[in-house]
Design a protein around this motif. Structure first.
Motif, PDB file in Angstrom:
ATOM      1  N   TRP A   1       1.783  10.428  -3.544  1.00  0.00           N
ATOM      2  CA  TRP A   1       1.796  10.896  -2.161  1.00  0.00           C
ATOM      3  C   TRP A   1       2.949  11.876  -1.916  1.00  0.00           C
ATOM      4  O   TRP A   1       2.773  12.931  -1.304  1.00  0.00           O
ATOM      5  CB  TRP A   1       1.894   9.678  -1.234  1.00  0.00           C
ATOM      6  N   THR A   2       4.130  11.559  -2.378  1.00  0.00           N
ATOM      7  CA  THR A   2       5.320  12.353  -2.086  1.00  0.00           C
ATOM      8  C   THR A   2       5.684  13.313  -3.208  1.00  0.00           C
ATOM      9  O   THR A   2       6.744  13.944  -3.130  1.00  0.00           O
ATOM     10  CB  THR A   2       6.508  11.414  -1.803  1.00  0.00           C
ATOM     11  N   HIS A   3       4.861  13.466  -4.236  1.00  0.00           N
ATOM     12  CA  HIS A   3       5.199  14.347  -5.350  1.00  0.00           C
ATOM     13  C   HIS A   3       4.970  15.826  -5.051  1.00  0.00           C
ATOM     14  O   HIS A   3       5.818  16.650  -5.392  1.00  0.00           O
ATOM     15  CB  HIS A   3       4.403  13.932  -6.592  1.00  0.00           C
ATOM     16  N   PRO A   4       3.855  16.226  -4.425  1.00  0.00           N
ATOM     17  CA  PRO A   4       3.634  17.668  -4.217  1.00  0.00           C
ATOM     18  C   PRO A   4       4.671  18.275  -3.278  1.00  0.00           C
ATOM     19  O   PRO A   4       5.130  17.634  -2.320  1.00  0.00           O
ATOM     20  CB  PRO A   4       2.228  17.737  -3.610  1.00  0.00           C
ATOM     21  N   GLN A   5       5.061  19.505  -3.556  1.00  0.00           N
ATOM     22  CA  GLN A   5       6.006  20.250  -2.734  1.00  0.00           C
ATOM     23  C   GLN A   5       5.236  21.382  -2.041  1.00  0.00           C
ATOM     24  O   GLN A   5       5.105  22.477  -2.575  1.00  0.00           O
ATOM     25  CB  GLN A   5       7.145  20.801  -3.596  1.00  0.00           C
ATOM     26  N   PHE A   6       4.678  21.093  -0.875  1.00  0.00           N
ATOM     27  CA  PHE A   6       3.896  22.078  -0.147  1.00  0.00           C
ATOM     28  C   PHE A   6       4.819  23.004   0.645  1.00  0.00           C
ATOM     29  O   PHE A   6       5.923  22.628   1.039  1.00  0.00           O
ATOM     30  CB  PHE A   6       2.916  21.399   0.806  1.00  0.00           C
ATOM     31  N   SER A   7       4.321  24.212   0.890  1.00  0.00           N
ATOM     32  CA  SER A   7       5.107  25.207   1.633  1.00  0.00           C
ATOM     33  C   SER A   7       4.709  25.305   3.084  1.00  0.00           C
ATOM     34  O   SER A   7       5.282  26.114   3.812  1.00  0.00           O
ATOM     35  CB  SER A   7       4.954  26.593   0.975  1.00  0.00           C
ATOM     36  N   SER A   8       3.747  24.506   3.553  1.00  0.00           N
ATOM     37  CA  SER A   8       3.318  24.548   4.954  1.00  0.00           C
ATOM     38  C   SER A   8       3.133  23.129   5.456  1.00  0.00           C
ATOM     39  O   SER A   8       2.820  22.205   4.679  1.00  0.00           O
ATOM     40  CB  SER A   8       2.008  25.338   5.109  1.00  0.00           C
ATOM     41  N   VAL A   9       3.312  22.967   6.756  1.00  0.00           N
ATOM     42  CA  VAL A   9       3.167  21.649   7.361  1.00  0.00           C
ATOM     43  C   VAL A   9       1.706  21.211   7.359  1.00  0.00           C
ATOM     44  O   VAL A   9       1.392  20.033   7.154  1.00  0.00           O
ATOM     45  CB  VAL A   9       3.736  21.670   8.791  1.00  0.00           C
TER      46      VAL A   9
ATOM     47  N   TRP B   1       0.830  -1.207   0.000  1.00  0.00           N
ATOM     48  CA  TRP B   1       0.000   0.000   0.000  1.00  0.00           C
ATOM     49  C   TRP B   1       0.864   1.257   0.000  1.00  0.00           C
ATOM     50  O   TRP B   1       0.564   2.233  -0.700  1.00  0.00           O
ATOM     51  CB  TRP B   1      -0.917   0.019   1.220  1.00  0.00           C
ATOM     52  N   TYR B   2       1.933   1.283   0.765  1.00  0.00           N
ATOM     53  CA  TYR B   2       2.806   2.456   0.773  1.00  0.00           C
ATOM     54  C   TYR B   2       3.435   2.675  -0.607  1.00  0.00           C
ATOM     55  O   TYR B   2       3.580   3.819  -1.058  1.00  0.00           O
ATOM     56  CB  TYR B   2       3.901   2.289   1.833  1.00  0.00           C
ATOM     57  N   ARG B   3       3.784   1.613  -1.264  1.00  0.00           N
ATOM     58  CA  ARG B   3       4.330   1.750  -2.618  1.00  0.00           C
ATOM     59  C   ARG B   3       3.264   2.282  -3.573  1.00  0.00           C
ATOM     60  O   ARG B   3       3.538   3.141  -4.414  1.00  0.00           O
ATOM     61  CB  ARG B   3       4.841   0.396  -3.095  1.00  0.00           C
ATOM     62  N   PHE B   4       2.032   1.779  -3.434  1.00  0.00           N
ATOM     63  CA  PHE B   4       0.947   2.235  -4.297  1.00  0.00           C
ATOM     64  C   PHE B   4       0.627   3.701  -4.029  1.00  0.00           C
ATOM     65  O   PHE B   4       0.365   4.478  -4.967  1.00  0.00           O
ATOM     66  CB  PHE B   4      -0.288   1.371  -4.050  1.00  0.00           C
ATOM     67  N   ALA B   5       0.629   4.136  -2.761  1.00  0.00           N
ATOM     68  CA  ALA B   5       0.331   5.532  -2.436  1.00  0.00           C
ATOM     69  C   ALA B   5       1.401   6.470  -2.972  1.00  0.00           C
ATOM     70  O   ALA B   5       1.099   7.588  -3.409  1.00  0.00           O
ATOM     71  CB  ALA B   5       0.192   5.697  -0.923  1.00  0.00           C
TER      72      ALA B   5
ATOM     73  N   SER C   1      -1.554  14.120   3.238  1.00  0.00           N
ATOM     74  CA  SER C   1      -1.280  12.755   3.698  1.00  0.00           C
ATOM     75  C   SER C   1      -2.534  12.091   4.250  1.00  0.00           C
ATOM     76  O   SER C   1      -2.715  10.871   4.108  1.00  0.00           O
ATOM     77  CB  SER C   1      -0.186  12.774   4.773  1.00  0.00           C
ATOM     78  N   SER C   2      -3.410  12.864   4.894  1.00  0.00           N
ATOM     79  CA  SER C   2      -4.639  12.288   5.430  1.00  0.00           C
ATOM     80  C   SER C   2      -5.605  11.856   4.338  1.00  0.00           C
ATOM     81  O   SER C   2      -6.516  11.059   4.593  1.00  0.00           O
ATOM     82  CB  SER C   2      -5.330  13.295   6.356  1.00  0.00           C
TER      83      SER C   2
ATOM     84  N   PRO D   1      -5.375   7.463   2.844  1.00  0.00           N
ATOM     85  CA  PRO D   1      -6.269   6.348   3.208  1.00  0.00           C
ATOM     86  C   PRO D   1      -7.669   6.506   2.640  1.00  0.00           C
ATOM     87  O   PRO D   1      -8.305   5.516   2.258  1.00  0.00           O
ATOM     88  CB  PRO D   1      -6.261   6.391   4.743  1.00  0.00           C
ATOM     89  N   LEU D   2      -8.184   7.748   2.572  1.00  0.00           N
ATOM     90  CA  LEU D   2      -9.522   7.959   2.018  1.00  0.00           C
ATOM     91  C   LEU D   2      -9.570   7.613   0.534  1.00  0.00           C
ATOM     92  O   LEU D   2     -10.531   7.003   0.051  1.00  0.00           O
ATOM     93  CB  LEU D   2      -9.952   9.406   2.248  1.00  0.00           C
ATOM     94  N   LEU D   3      -8.533   7.997  -0.201  1.00  0.00           N
ATOM     95  CA  LEU D   3      -8.483   7.642  -1.619  1.00  0.00           C
ATOM     96  C   LEU D   3      -8.401   6.131  -1.815  1.00  0.00           C
ATOM     97  O   LEU D   3      -9.012   5.572  -2.735  1.00  0.00           O
ATOM     98  CB  LEU D   3      -7.288   8.326  -2.282  1.00  0.00           C
ATOM     99  N   SER D   4      -7.654   5.465  -0.946  1.00  0.00           N
ATOM    100  CA  SER D   4      -7.518   4.014  -1.068  1.00  0.00           C
ATOM    101  C   SER D   4      -8.851   3.317  -0.814  1.00  0.00           C
ATOM    102  O   SER D   4      -9.227   2.380  -1.533  1.00  0.00           O
ATOM    103  CB  SER D   4      -6.459   3.510  -0.080  1.00  0.00           C
TER     104      SER D   4
END
Length: 301
Positions: free
Chosen positions: A186-194, A176-180, A201-202, A205-208
């Protein structure tokens, strides 16, 4: 059940121990927690000492474990470690306490060996059961599989015939982590805020779950190099999800033609993205040695 971001002041072991403690409070029975090689160490074992849960951990093949210490002889400090067992050196292995062989329909002939009362070097007070799972004969492939090393900590250990099968459920989480990461970006967007990072990230699981629940309502549209599937995987459902979106529609209005965009106004300066300091959890050995040599205590010595 728990999907949280690891902050800069935490480690994967401390976060996993904290999550396990929260989960056990919500369960009526004693759970069996399964973790991969990243948690098969003394740090995680010590941090989960007071948690009401059984642990099944995978350990690396180059790990060393120690047996029970010998009896105190009356002189010096009591010994903390006994026989040293290197998992990748059969010459250091003692005689297993128990050995069983089972015929699994998926894996073939499997041998499971158990060594009792062993511990990690930095967790001498937590005794473990060391397990070695070896596939002797495979039915579907001629490829030789490497032995699987596991440790068990808990109150009442299940039989060896079924205990090693529990760890196979861990591989579903890894897939699942590989699929996400690869399919859901999952790790592609470069956000400027935490906060934006945690919200993104939340959604994973909803998309899955959305893809899992829609698997029966999708029509498979394989690509030319893909074989048809009867039971669609989450990736194949995501590939055919455009048909569901076209059927249910969207409450948003149709896009209107805008024409040529005017672009930024003259003299407009966008706010630069905030820069954050780099977090270093561990100092390098070279810098630590240089600081110790230049310290007043080291000079005086």
């Amino acid at each position: 059940m728990r999907h949280e971001r690891i902050t800069s002041f935490e480690t994967p072991a401390s976060k996993a121990a904290f999550q396990l403690k929260q989960v056990t409070r919500q369960l009526a029975v004693r759970p069996l927690a399964i973790y991969d090689r990243g948690y098969g160490n003394a740090s995680f074992v010590n941090q989960t000492a007071g948690i009401e849960a059984d642990l099944l951990l995978r350990v690396t093949s180059n790990r060393c474990v120690y047996g029970a210490p010998p009896a105190y002889r009356g002189r010096g400090a009591p010994a903390k470690h006994g026989h040293k067992m290197k998992l990748n050196d059969p010459d250091t292995w003692s005689v297993p306490v128990e050995t069983v062989e089972v015929d699994d329909p998926n894996w073939g002939r499997v041998r499971v060996s158990r060594w009792s009362a062993y511990h990690f070097r930095k967790s001498p007070k937590r005794a473990m059961e060391v397990l070695r799972v070896e596939v002797l004969e495979t039915q579907s492939s001629t490829r030789r599989l490497a032995p699987l090393w596991l440790v068990w900590l808990g109150e009442q250990m299940p039989p060896l015939e079924t205990l090693w099968l529990h760890y196979l459920r861990r591989f579903a989480i890894e897939h699942w982590y590989r699929f996400a990461k690869q399919r859901l970006y999952w790790t592609h967007p470069q956000f400027s805020s935490v906060s934006a990072t945690e919200q993104w990230s939340s959604l994973m699981p909803l998309l899955s779950w959305q893809l899992w629940l829609a698997r029966k309502d999708c029509t498979d549209h394989p690509l030319p190099w893909q074989a048809p599937q009867e039971t669609l995987t989450p990736g194949r459902v995501a590939q055919a999800f455009a048909g569901i979106l076209a059927a249910i529609g969207t409450p948003a209005p149709a896009p209107k033609p805008r024409g040529k965009s005017p672009g930024r106004g003259k003299g407009h300066k966008p706010t630069p993205r905030p820069c954050y300091p780099m977090v270093k959890k561990r100092a390098s050995k070279r810098k630590t040695s240089e600081q110790s040599l230049n310290s007043p205590v080291a000079t005086a010595a």
